[in-house]
Design an enzyme around this catalytic site. Sequence first.
Site, PDB file in Angstrom:
ATOM      1  N   LEU A  75     -16.575 -18.800 -13.088  1.00 51.82           N
ATOM      2  CA  LEU A  75     -17.083 -19.643 -11.918  1.00 51.82           C
ATOM      3  C   LEU A  75     -17.102 -21.257 -12.351  1.00 51.82           C
ATOM      4  O   LEU A  75     -17.302 -21.182 -13.760  1.00 51.82           O
ATOM      5  CB  LEU A  75     -18.633 -19.388 -11.464  1.00 51.82           C
ATOM      6  CG  LEU A  75     -18.742 -17.951 -10.956  1.00 51.82           C
ATOM      7  CD1 LEU A  75     -20.291 -17.813 -10.527  1.00 51.82           C
ATOM      8  CD2 LEU A  75     -18.172 -18.117  -9.453  1.00 51.82           C
ATOM      9  N   ASP A  76     -16.859 -22.086 -11.772  1.00 53.29           N
ATOM     10  CA  ASP A  76     -16.808 -23.513 -12.199  1.00 53.29           C
ATOM     11  C   ASP A  76     -18.343 -23.725 -12.711  1.00 53.29           C
ATOM     12  O   ASP A  76     -19.275 -23.225 -12.401  1.00 53.29           O
ATOM     13  CB  ASP A  76     -16.575 -24.359 -10.921  1.00 53.29           C
ATOM     14  CG  ASP A  76     -15.205 -24.337 -10.566  1.00 53.29           C
ATOM     15  OD1 ASP A  76     -14.404 -23.693 -11.288  1.00 53.29           O
ATOM     16  OD2 ASP A  76     -14.708 -24.839  -9.528  1.00 53.29           O
ATOM     17  N   ARG A  77     -18.260 -24.698 -13.498  1.00 54.46           N
ATOM     18  CA  ARG A  77     -19.715 -25.257 -14.136  1.00 54.46           C
ATOM     19  C   ARG A  77     -20.688 -25.440 -13.077  1.00 54.46           C
ATOM     20  O   ARG A  77     -21.857 -24.981 -13.192  1.00 54.46           O
ATOM     21  CB  ARG A  77     -19.316 -26.598 -14.665  1.00 54.46           C
ATOM     22  CG  ARG A  77     -20.644 -27.155 -15.387  1.00 54.46           C
ATOM     23  CD  ARG A  77     -20.531 -28.709 -15.827  1.00 54.46           C
ATOM     24  NE  ARG A  77     -19.466 -28.751 -16.760  1.00 54.46           N
ATOM     25  CZ  ARG A  77     -19.949 -28.953 -17.951  1.00 54.46           C
ATOM     26  NH1 ARG A  77     -21.102 -29.115 -18.443  1.00 54.46           N
ATOM     27  NH2 ARG A  77     -19.024 -29.408 -18.966  1.00 54.46           N
TER      28      ARG A  77
END
Length: 327
Positions: A143-145
């Site tokens: 997942l993105d940050r």
Amino acid sequence: MPLLKTFHIEGNDDGSRLDRWFRRRFGAIGQGQIEKMTRTGQIRVDGRRVKSSTRLLTGQVVRVPTFCIPDRKSQVSNEVQIGEEDKEFIASCVIYKDEDIIALNKPPGIPVQGGTKVRRHIDGLLSGLVRFGEEVPKLVHRLDRDTSGVLVLARNASAAGFLSKAFSERMHKKTYWAIVQGVPPQNRGQIELALEKAGKAGQEKVFAGLGRKAITRYQIIDRAGRDLSWLALYPVTGRTHQLRVHCHAIGHPIVGDRKYGQVELEKSGVPNSNRLHLHARSMTLRHPRKGFVVLKAEPPDFFRESMKYFGFEQWNGDVVGDHGIEV
């Protein structure tokens, strides 16, 4: 045993930097050694010399010296110790656990993997989920940050292989919740826009219109007048930043998306408007031994605060918008 071994890149690793893929897979090798092995051609992609920052694509073949591959003992020796505070933090993220998988509700703001100037990340905290001597869980997707929500880990090598294949073959369904600017003209729809990554290393952006095929389905769950809407997003493909770029491309950027969105909302004084309102709400996943499992993660506090502020109807149980809706 041969001196070299090859690995095929699967869909879940599409877009990964070579050095990050390498560390995720083999762990103990340092960045300096990875740089040296790419520079000298010991590590190659499709038979060619590459840089450690090269982005990998599904179907490519990575050649790796066998001395990099840890044996069984090194895989299960929990040598990385973390502090009690970090152990409590990562344990608080667990929403499901059995003998094969662990599911986390990843908080926003913490990256899944390490990189340049990144010292604290989910991957580096996973040893806090097991006792000494047990196998450290493995990442099987990302997942993105700044994206929160369901993140699945494999607890053993067998489960990791099964889940990696399941993700690459799209044997799962994901639902994301997003609060976006404006209201799409249709209650349900499909965004089909190819995506391409461009830019200098570390400053890449994804652009719509060229590149690889990407499909996102969506449904409006609720509206706040004409200004904002709460969407359920169903990614059919899994490209880098797909949901964020697709929403922006149709004129409805996700609130708080500074990379692909608009910042006008921040100037209006709306609470939490500088935070990305994208949450991996649920996943139906084929389990290595139990058929299909459904994993759900509640949104973070700031997302809930925004829901209340904008007057969206609160969810209860299986709110419309959870995965499985055909559009």
